[in-house]
Design a protein around this motif. Structure first.
Motif, PDB file in Angstrom:
ATOM      1  N   UNK A 187       0.827  -1.209   0.000  1.00 58.39           N
ATOM      2  CA  UNK A 187       0.000   0.000   0.000  1.00 58.39           C
ATOM      3  C   UNK A 187       0.864   1.263   0.000  1.00 58.39           C
ATOM      4  N   UNK A 188       1.948   1.247   0.758  1.00 58.52           N
ATOM      5  CA  UNK A 188       2.838   2.413   0.798  1.00 58.52           C
ATOM      6  C   UNK A 188       3.487   2.623  -0.564  1.00 58.52           C
ATOM      7  N   UNK A 189       3.936   1.519  -1.197  1.00 58.35           N
ATOM      8  CA  UNK A 189       4.568   1.681  -2.507  1.00 58.35           C
ATOM      9  C   UNK A 189       3.557   2.140  -3.551  1.00 58.35           C
ATOM     10  N   UNK A 190       2.327   1.600  -3.492  1.00 56.60           N
ATOM     11  CA  UNK A 190       1.290   2.042  -4.440  1.00 56.60           C
ATOM     12  C   UNK A 190       0.938   3.503  -4.233  1.00 56.60           C
ATOM     13  N   UNK A 191       0.794   3.910  -2.966  1.00 57.84           N
ATOM     14  CA  UNK A 191       0.424   5.304  -2.719  1.00 57.84           C
ATOM     15  C   UNK A 191       1.548   6.251  -3.116  1.00 57.84           C
ATOM     16  N   UNK A 192       2.817   5.855  -2.896  1.00 56.15           N
ATOM     17  CA  UNK A 192       3.905   6.737  -3.304  1.00 56.15           C
ATOM     18  C   UNK A 192       4.001   6.811  -4.824  1.00 56.15           C
ATOM     19  N   UNK A 193       3.735   5.683  -5.516  1.00 55.57           N
ATOM     20  CA  UNK A 193       3.706   5.713  -6.978  1.00 55.57           C
ATOM     21  C   UNK A 193       2.593   6.623  -7.481  1.00 55.57           C
ATOM     22  N   UNK A 194       1.419   6.503  -6.876  1.00 59.23           N
ATOM     23  CA  UNK A 194       0.291   7.343  -7.284  1.00 59.23           C
ATOM     24  C   UNK A 194       0.574   8.812  -6.987  1.00 59.23           C
TER      25      UNK A 194
END
Length: 177
Positions: free
Chosen positions: A47-54
């Protein structure tokens, strides 16, 4: 009903607790607290990696868009003419687009941006009658279901009103040419 709810909750709790004690064919329990911690940590990292990518994508889009807006505003004050295409399909419906009709002939229309006036949207209740009548209808209680015959009838009436308004506007645009 109340006892049934209690019974259902108890069955659910016993089922989940049983997963900590029941063993798989390999001798391990179906569920352990270490496994829950490991999986939740993995989900958290995803979730952290997805949110930082977004977030990175959003920042990129915002910066590109703001750069385009600044370039547009700082460029020469006379905007270029806009070209749109108009064509009629087999059912007689007129279409307007920024690309020509891929299936046939279309008319090219050049719009001068200085002649285009953009007006903010206002209350459209005046199209149906009076704004006072629209306010009265908004005070009526909401129907209990989407399948309510009154809701369906109102939906069809509104669709007919929109259709007639659009036809009238199309005729007015055709007459203006």
């Amino acid at each position: 009903m109340k006892y049934f709810a209690y019974l259902a909750i108890m069955v659910l709790l016993i089922s989940v607790a049983g997963l900590f004690y029941l063993q798989r064919p390999d001798g391990q329990t179906w569920l352990t607290s270490d496994e829950i911690t490991r999986q939740s940590s993995g989900i958290k990292e995803q979730m952290v990696s997805l949110s930082s990518d977004m977030l990175a994508r959003a920042v990129k889009v915002v910066s590109e868009t703001s750069q385009k807006i600044v370039e547009t505003m700082t460029s020469d004050s006379s905007p270029e003419a806009i070209v749109i295409y108009k064509w009629q399909d087999g059912q007689g419906q007129w279409h307007y687009s920024d690309r020509p009709n891929p299936d046939g002939k279309s008319q090219q229309i050049v719009l001068d941006p200085n002649d285009i006036t953009v007006v903010a949207a206002e209350d459209t209740a005046i199209l149906k009658g009076s704004a006072k009548a629209a306010n009265m209808s908004s005070l009526s209680p909401t129907p209990s279901s989407v399948y309510d015959p009154a809701v369906i009838k109102k939906l069809f009436e509104d669709a007919e009103q929109v259709k007639s308004t659009l036809e009238q506007r199309t005729k007015t645009l055709e007459a203006a040419k």
